[in-house]
Scaffold this active site. Sequence first.
Site, PDB file in Angstrom:
ATOM      1  N   VAL A 235       0.914  -1.296  -0.142  1.00  0.00           N
ATOM      2  CA  VAL A 235      -0.113   0.046   0.096  1.00  0.00           C
ATOM      3  C   VAL A 235       0.791   1.113   0.023  1.00  0.00           C
ATOM      4  CG1 VAL A 235      -1.775   1.101   1.283  1.00  0.00           C
ATOM      5  CG2 VAL A 235      -1.770  -1.142   1.046  1.00  0.00           C
ATOM      6  N   THR A 282       3.147  -2.008   4.148  1.00  0.00           N
ATOM      7  CA  THR A 282       3.083  -0.531   3.674  1.00  0.00           C
ATOM      8  C   THR A 282       4.308  -0.497   2.808  1.00  0.00           C
ATOM      9  OG1 THR A 282       5.047   0.225   5.270  1.00  0.00           O
ATOM     10  CG2 THR A 282       2.427   0.455   6.025  1.00  0.00           C
ATOM     11  N   ASP A 283       4.201   0.504   1.894  1.00  0.00           N
ATOM     12  CA  ASP A 283       5.436   1.007   1.118  1.00  0.00           C
ATOM     13  C   ASP A 283       6.560   1.589   2.443  1.00  0.00           C
ATOM     14  OD1 ASP A 283       7.394   1.598  -0.748  1.00  0.00           O
ATOM     15  OD2 ASP A 283       5.649   2.477  -2.225  1.00  0.00           O
ATOM     16  N   ALA A 284       7.776   1.868   1.865  1.00  0.00           N
ATOM     17  CA  ALA A 284       8.556   2.133   2.672  1.00  0.00           C
ATOM     18  C   ALA A 284       8.057   3.275   3.414  1.00  0.00           C
ATOM     19  CB  ALA A 284       9.840   2.543   1.808  1.00  0.00           C
TER      20      ALA A 284
END
Length: 562
Positions: A235, A282-284
Amino acid sequence: MIDLKSKPFYLNDQQIRKVQSILDSMTLDEKIGQVFCPIGSSFEEKEIVEFIEKYKPGAMMYRPLESTKIKHIHETIQNYSKIPLMLAANLESGGNGICIDGTYFSRQMGVAATNDLKQAYHLGMIAGKEANAVLCNWSFAPIVDIDFNYLNPITNIRTYGSDKEKVIAYAKQQINALREYNVIPCIKHFPGDGVDMRDQHLVSSVNDLTVKQWDESYGNIYSSFIDEGVETIMVGHMLLPHYVKYFNPTIKDEDILPASLSKEVLTNLLREKLSFNGMVVTDATAMIGYNVALPRSQAIPLSIENGCDMILFNKDIDEDYTFMKKGLENGLLSLERLNEAVLRILATKMANGVFENKKPLNEIDVVGCKEHQELAYQCASKAITLVKNKQDILPITPQKYKNIRLYHLTDTSKGGFKESGSQKKIEDYLNDLGFNVDVYDENQLDFHEIFETGVSYLKDKYDLVIYVADFDTASNYTVRRVEWIKLMAANAPWFVQDIPTLFISLANPYHLLDVPMIKTYINGYSHNDVVIQSLVNKLVGKEKFVGVSPVDAFCGKWDTKR
C-alpha cells in the site's frame, strides 16, 4: 476473524493449529518484531546475528549485493531466526533486484512493448530463479499501476503501460512464474499510482479518480488479482479522496490520510469491499509521503490498527519499535489488531513454504547465466520501438553517414539507488562498424562553436547527429524530462532542419515532449546492455523495429506527431 482455509492461504487444519500455536507462544516483543520489515544494514555474521536476536523481525530486505554475499547473509538470517523471515527484493526488472551480478531482463514497459505475453513470464521466471538461488522469497513486484500521467516521474517504465487489460494480463504471467520458484508476489502500489505527476517519496501524492473511475481502472485490476488469490499487497502513501469521502462523507479534507494510514482505504475498501484476506505491507515508511501525514509516533501504530499487517523500513528502528509498544499502551493500537496482523504474516509464511527448508537453486549456475542473458536480448529486440519516422535516414551506413556527432543526455545529479545500467556504449559499436563518432563533451564546451559558428560549421563536420537520452526512472525526482546545458542550451538540437538527426530514449518513453521537432525517435525502455546491442543492430538494418508502444509516446500533443 481471518479465514485461513480460504484464499490466499488455503491452510489445512494441521497448519492452522501450527500457526496459532506459534502466535500463542510469542511474547509481545516478538509480535512487535514480526510486523516490521527493516532494511538490512548489517553485513558481518556477528552483526546480523545480534540484529536478529535483538529485533526479531518478520521480514528483511537488503539492497542488491553480489550473489554469493547476499546468499550467505540470507542463510545467516534464517539460521539464527526462531521464526523464518520473508526476505524481500524489488524484483521489478529481473534478478538484478537482489544480485548486482543478476540479470537485468527488462523494465516492465519494455516487456509490454514486445506485445508478447511470454516475455512477462520470462521476466518472472528469471527474477524467480535468481532470487530463489540466493534464498530471496518475497518479490515487491509486479507493479500493477497504470501510467496515466506522462509527467509522473516514478511510475513510467516501471509499469506495463496505460492499458489496464495489458497490466492485468502481463502481471499475471509474471506472478505465475515467480510462484513456480517459491517467490511470493507482492503487487503494488495500492490504491494506484500513476495519476498524479508527483512522487510519493517526496509528497503524499493523490489519486483523484472518482469512485466510478477508480472502480473501472485500478479497482478492476486489484479485483482481478484478489479473485485469483494474490498473496500480498503493498500500500502506497497516496491519497484517495473520493473513495474516502464515499465511506466517510463527513470527513474534512485535512483529515484524509494516505492509503498506508487510512482506515477507509485499508479496511473499508481493500478488506471489506474488495474482500482481500491476505497480507498487507506498507510501502517504505521512510518516504516523505508517509511521514508528513501524522507524527511518526502516531503513524507507526495506526498503520497496523487501520489495516496494514507489516511496516516496511524504518527511520530509527529502536524508535519505531518504541512507538509501536507505546501505541499499544495509549490505545492507538489494539492487541487484537496486532495479533491479527501477526497471524496473517505467519499464515502467509506457512502457505508459501517459508517454514520449509527447501533446497535453493545453485546461484553459480543461475544468476546472470547465459540463458537468461539471451532471453533478455530477445525481449529487447522485440521491445525497441520506432515511434516516429518522418525522414528517410534508416538504416544508417558509413557510406551515407560516415561522421556522426553523438550527444549523451543524462542526469546532472548523482547518488541514490538505481538499476544497474549499461556498461556498453553506442559509440563503441558504431566505431567498430566503420563510423567516425565524435561524442559531445559537456565538460569541455567549445565556446567558439556555441557563440561564433552557424550551421555550415556543423554540416561540414557531421553527416548525422544522434541523441541518446538516459533519464532512468528513479525515486526522489520531481521530474524526468530532458535537461539541457544551461549555457545557451548548447546541446539542444537547434540544427534539425539542416542536419539529419535522430533521438533515442533508453529509459523514458515520453521525451518527444521535449523534442517535438525530432523526425526520427526511438524508445528502448531499459538502459541495459542488451538494449544497446539490439538498438545498434536496428540502426544499421540488421534487425527490424517491431516494438509497440504501451503508452501514448506523443503525450497527447499535436506538435510531437508532425
